[in-house]
Every structure is written in structure tokens, then in C-alpha cells.
Design an enzyme around this catalytic site. Structure first.
Site, PDB file in Angstrom:
ATOM      1  N   ASP A  53       4.353 -36.702 -11.874  1.00  0.00           N
ATOM      2  CA  ASP A  53       5.695 -36.831 -12.442  1.00  0.00           C
ATOM      3  C   ASP A  53       6.457 -35.518 -12.257  1.00  0.00           C
ATOM      4  O   ASP A  53       6.229 -34.548 -12.979  1.00  0.00           O
ATOM      5  CB  ASP A  53       5.575 -37.186 -13.935  1.00  0.00           C
ATOM      6  N   GLU A 132       0.515  -5.838  -2.488  1.00  0.00           N
ATOM      7  CA  GLU A 132      -0.212  -4.880  -3.335  1.00  0.00           C
ATOM      8  C   GLU A 132       0.101  -5.170  -4.804  1.00  0.00           C
ATOM      9  O   GLU A 132       0.879  -4.459  -5.439  1.00  0.00           O
ATOM     10  CB  GLU A 132       0.217  -3.449  -2.989  1.00  0.00           C
ATOM     11  N   GLU A 134      -0.083  -5.289  -8.795  1.00  0.00           N
ATOM     12  CA  GLU A 134      -0.615  -4.474  -9.895  1.00  0.00           C
ATOM     13  C   GLU A 134      -0.609  -5.302 -11.180  1.00  0.00           C
ATOM     14  O   GLU A 134       0.182  -6.226 -11.324  1.00  0.00           O
ATOM     15  CB  GLU A 134       0.246  -3.224 -10.084  1.00  0.00           C
ATOM     16  N   GLU A 189      -4.474   2.356 -11.404  1.00  0.00           N
ATOM     17  CA  GLU A 189      -3.106   2.782 -11.094  1.00  0.00           C
ATOM     18  C   GLU A 189      -2.671   3.921 -12.016  1.00  0.00           C
ATOM     19  O   GLU A 189      -3.439   4.427 -12.818  1.00  0.00           O
ATOM     20  CB  GLU A 189      -2.149   1.577 -11.179  1.00  0.00           C
ATOM     21  N   GLU A 196      -4.773  -1.940  -9.489  1.00  0.00           N
ATOM     22  CA  GLU A 196      -4.216  -2.513  -8.263  1.00  0.00           C
ATOM     23  C   GLU A 196      -5.371  -2.941  -7.363  1.00  0.00           C
ATOM     24  O   GLU A 196      -6.367  -2.231  -7.238  1.00  0.00           O
ATOM     25  CB  GLU A 196      -3.349  -1.485  -7.521  1.00  0.00           C
ATOM     26  N   HIS A 245       4.282  -4.254  -4.106  1.00  0.00           N
ATOM     27  CA  HIS A 245       4.843  -3.823  -2.824  1.00  0.00           C
ATOM     28  C   HIS A 245       4.444  -4.834  -1.751  1.00  0.00           C
ATOM     29  O   HIS A 245       3.322  -5.327  -1.749  1.00  0.00           O
ATOM     30  CB  HIS A 245       4.312  -2.437  -2.428  1.00  0.00           C
ATOM     31  N   ARG A 316       8.795   8.471  -1.371  1.00  0.00           N
ATOM     32  CA  ARG A 316       8.476   7.216  -2.050  1.00  0.00           C
ATOM     33  C   ARG A 316       9.537   6.788  -3.055  1.00  0.00           C
ATOM     34  O   ARG A 316       9.319   5.847  -3.803  1.00  0.00           O
ATOM     35  CB  ARG A 316       7.119   7.331  -2.759  1.00  0.00           C
ATOM     36  N   GLU A 333       7.397  -1.367   4.229  1.00  0.00           N
ATOM     37  CA  GLU A 333       6.924  -1.686   2.880  1.00  0.00           C
ATOM     38  C   GLU A 333       8.133  -1.792   1.958  1.00  0.00           C
ATOM     39  O   GLU A 333       8.837  -0.811   1.739  1.00  0.00           O
ATOM     40  CB  GLU A 333       5.983  -0.573   2.399  1.00  0.00           C
ATOM     41  N   ARG A 335       9.380  -2.084  -1.660  1.00  0.00           N
ATOM     42  CA  ARG A 335       8.700  -1.630  -2.867  1.00  0.00           C
ATOM     43  C   ARG A 335       9.269  -2.183  -4.170  1.00  0.00           C
ATOM     44  O   ARG A 335       8.769  -1.903  -5.240  1.00  0.00           O
ATOM     45  CB  ARG A 335       8.701  -0.093  -2.897  1.00  0.00           C
TER      46      ARG A 335
END
Length: 444
Positions: A53, A132, A134, A189, A196, A245, A316, A333, A335
């Protein structure tokens, strides 16, 4: 080409003493749904005759059009390494079909398949993704309810005795490996109680399936250790939140389309256009990759999460980082996504954003190799750096005004997603929170 046939599945079920099969799919918000059937019903499921359903599933259909079919993807057959006293449990991830035999437009898995088909039509044989995710581990109370007590005081890459979640994490990794995952890394982490686990990249559809299975395994194993695992992006104030990420690359045949050895950075024009497309549509897709009110408590300066639309190979703080690996490992990547996202939708909108950059040959802006967090607003403006949305409400408005991302979702999913998120925002906006009482109750 499917790795399993209908006959293989029937045989494996008998050999492994499977008694129950979970037919899995996700609702629009990425919550796993199951229809559990006994072994006797497996032939019917494999003949694509299992109905459910759809009106009872978030973001699917109205009551008057509720019958839908579950069509199992045979390649997703896996036997869970835990069972119950009645025998083993296996699962198949399903696509959702309408009664007339057409794919259901609002099925998140179909939305990703549609984006992958577009990539294929543009000459790309694969869209590979290495996620990745976490998560936090909290202790359970005597009633089995989650508390805010962390199970450790560890930090980045810590190990026992500081990291008492290590045994739980090891169990999770062993369970995933039994289920055919290739785990590349597993570590503590930045925040206490935060972990992670990274698994080997896979084609996007498989990666999205794996993310959902991963969440299920993490929660199941944590509970066996007397812990509650949460993928909520920011469960605690004052520490880093949980991200997911997404490393991504496009392939042509067995060649990585993002690599060019003649370029000083080793990046092809395709990679640069793709990157530019992601930057162009980042504000538009944030409601999908960061879908909760709580997601925006993570996207703030000072906790390693990106809040500015920029890219860099070195630093970063921007939204996009280019990891150092080159050749087959060349990738970008992204992030910003967090693990509360529906992975099918998240990968679909990021792919669609990147393909738009390739189609329109969008020029990539200069890399920002300075720490953006220490720039003031004027410096950011001079460098052409915009902000990611600061609230779910702002993200919804950005989504509505981005035709490429709207098209990626399709009309059905878009309308239902926006409706659900506007209700969520309104509930949050009108609720009186403990912080307000702490601040104002005695002062005014």
C-alpha cells in the site's frame, strides 16, 4: 548483467536456511521500509507480484491510487549475519512500480537511475562514489532508550582505552565484511563518541544501497552493545557534527574521465566542468543533501564542516576538496552532505549538477587555498565565495529556484519533498525551545 538469476536466489535461500526475506525500499526521506515475507512467498516476490500500500509511505501516493508493486533487484540479495530463533533473514532491495508496469516516478532509486541514464547517454559508463558516513554512539538507559551520555572520551584516531566504542565498531566492520563490503578504514572521529567507517567506492546505485544497509547494520550492532547509534547530523552542541563526504568520479570504459596527466593539477576538463557544476548548484541541492532542521547546526564555521561554496586541492575549509590521489583514483570530494540524507536523491542531484557543468562547459572559478573561516565577509565576496544556506527554510527556497535540481527530482518527488520539509520547518519555527526559556524567562 545480473550476477544472480531467479534460480540462484531460490537455491541460495535453501542452502543458507533462510526463513524470512525482507523486501526493502526507502521512502522519500530515506527511511528504510520493509515488507517481510516467509520463504514460501519468495517465488511470488521473484515474479514481481508482491504488492504493498503506497499511500502509507511518506511522499508516495494518495489513498485512491495506493496499489504498488515491489520489484526486487536480484543483485542486492544478502543474508544478514544475524538471525532469530526461527532461522536466518535475507533481504532484497526493490524498485517500485505502478500497477500498469511503469516505474514509479517518486521512487528515490528510480530518480537516481534516471540521472545515471543521462550520464550514460553523455558517454559515461560509470559514476563511482566512495561515501564516508559518520555517526555517534550514545549509551542506552535501563529502559533501552537513548541517553546523551557518550560511550567514550576519545578524539580523532584515538584507540582503546579512550575509545570504548572500538569493540562495537570492530563488530560493525566484521559484520559488513561478512555481507560483502570492502571496508577501507574505520576510526574514531573528532568528537567524543563519534565514529567513521569508509567503504570502497562503488557505482552510485550500489553505493546508495550500501549506505542504507550500512545504517541498518550500525544501528543493529550498536544495540547489541547496549548503545544507540545516530546519524543525526548534530546531536551535541559545541562539538563537530556528523558528515557524509561523497568522493565521486566519472568513468569512460575503464578510464577515469576526471584524470588528465598533461594538466598541472592532473584534472581533466571534464573534471573541472563537473566541479563547476557542483559549485553552481550547491545552494540548490543543499535541501536534499542536508535535509533536516538539525543539518544546519552542523554547517557552521569552526567545526570542520563546510559552509562556503568554494573548492581547493589543499585546504579542508571549502565545500569541495580534491584528494591527492591521481590516475584511477582522481576524484572530487563534496564535503557538505550529512548522513541523514536520502542517498539515492543526494547522489542523483550531485550527479545532475556535475553533468550540467559538463554540458554547458562551465568554467571553474580559481581554487581557494586560504582558510576561508578566517576571511571576513568582504574578502569572501571579493573571492566570489557564496554561503551555503543557513537554515532549512533558506535551502528549500534555493531548491525551488534551481531548475536543474528540480528536474533531477521530478515533479512528484519535488512537490512531496518540499511539502514535508515546509511542515518540518514550521513545526520547528513555532515551537518554544529550552534555549529561549533559559535566555528570557527571568530577564523579561
Amino acid at each position: 548483467m545480473s550476477k544472480y538469476t531467479r534460480e540462484d536466489i531460490m537455491r541460495l535461500a535453501q542452502e543458507e536456511d533462510v526463513r524470512y526475506i525482507r523486501l526493502q525500499f526507502t521512502d522519500l526521506m530515506g527511511v528504510i521500509k520493509n515488507v517481510e515475507i516467509p520463504l514460501s512467498q519468495l517465488p511470488k516476490a521473484l515474479d514481481n507480484k508482491m504488492m504493498f500500500d503506497g499511500s502509507s509511505i511518506e511522499g508516495f501516493v494518495r489513498i485512491e491510487e495506493s496499489d504498488m508493486y515491489l520489484v526486487p533487484d536480484l543483485d542486492t540479495w544478502v543474508v544478514f549475519p544475524w538471525g532469530n530463533e526461527h532461522g536466518k533473514i535475507a533481504r532484497l532491495i526493490c524498485d517500485i512500480f505502478n500497477p500498469d508496469g511503469t516505474p514509479f516516478e517518486g521512487d528515490p532509486r528510480y530518480i537516481l537511475k534516471r540521472a545515471l541514464k543521462e550520464a550514460e547517454e553523455m558517454g559515461f559508463s560509470a559514476f563511482n562514489v566512495g561515501p564516508e558516513p559518520e555517526f555517534f554512539l550514545f549509551k542506552l538507559d535501563e529502559k533501552g532508550e537513548p541517553t546523551l551520555d557518550l560511550n567514550d572520551q576519545g578524539g580523532y584516531f584515538d584507540f582503546a582505552p579512550l575509545d570504548s566504542g572500538e569493540n562495537c565498531r570492530r563488530d560493525i566492520v566484521l559484520t559488513l565484511e561478512k555481507m560483502g563490503y570492502e571496508v577501507e578504514a574505520s576510526h574514531h572521529e573528532v568528537a567524543p563518541g563519534q565514529h567513521e567507517i569508509d567503504f570502497k567506492y562503488a557505482n552510485a546505485l550500489q553505493a546508495a544501497d550500501q549506505i542504507l544497509t550500512f545504517k541498518l547494520v550500525v544501528k543493529t550492532i550498536a544495540q547489541k552493545h547496549g548503545l544507540h547509534a545516530t546519524f543525526m547530523p548534530k546531536p551535541l552542541y559545541g562539538v563537530a557534527g556528523s558528515g557524509m563526504h561523497a568522493n565521486q568520479s566519472l568513468f569512460r570504459g575503464n578510464q577515469n574521465a576526471f584524470y588528465d596527466e598533461t594538466d598541472e593539477m592532473g584534472l581533466s576538463q571534464t573534471a573541472k566542468h563537473y566541479l563547476a557544476g557542483i559549485l553552481n548548484h550547491a545552494r540548490g541541492f543543499t535541501a536534499i543533501t542536508n535535509p533536516l532542521v538539525n543539518s544546519y547546526k552542523r554547517l557552521v564555521p569552526g567545526y570542520e564542516a563546510p559552509c562556503y561554496v568554494a573548492w581547493s586541492a589543499k585546504n579542508r575549509s571549502p565545500l569541495i576538496r580534491i584528494p591527492a590521489s591521481r590516475g584511477m583514483g582522481t576524484r572530487i570530494e563534496v564535503r557538505s552532505p550529512d548522513p541523514a540524507t536520502n542517498p539515492y536523491l543526494a547522489l542523483a542531484v550531485m550527479l545532475k549538477a556535475g553533468l550540467d557543468g559538463i554540458k554547458n562547459k562551465v568554467e571553474v572559478p580559481p581554487a581557494i587555498d586560504r582558510n576561508i573561516y578566517v576571511m571576513n565577509e568582504q574578502e569572501r565576496e571579493e573571492n566570489g565565495i557564496s554561503n551555503l544556506p543557513a537554515t532549512l527554510k533558506e535551502a528549500i527556497e534555493c531548491l525551488k529556484s534551481d531548475p536543474v535540481i528540480c528536474e533531477a527530482l521530478g515533479e512528484h518527488a519535488l512537490l512531496h519533498f518540499i511539502e514535508a520539509k515546509e511542515i518540518e520547518w514550521d513545526m520547528f519555527r513555532t515551537r518554544v525551545h529550552a534555549w529561549e526559556r533559559e535566555q528570557y524567562m527571568t530577564t523579561y
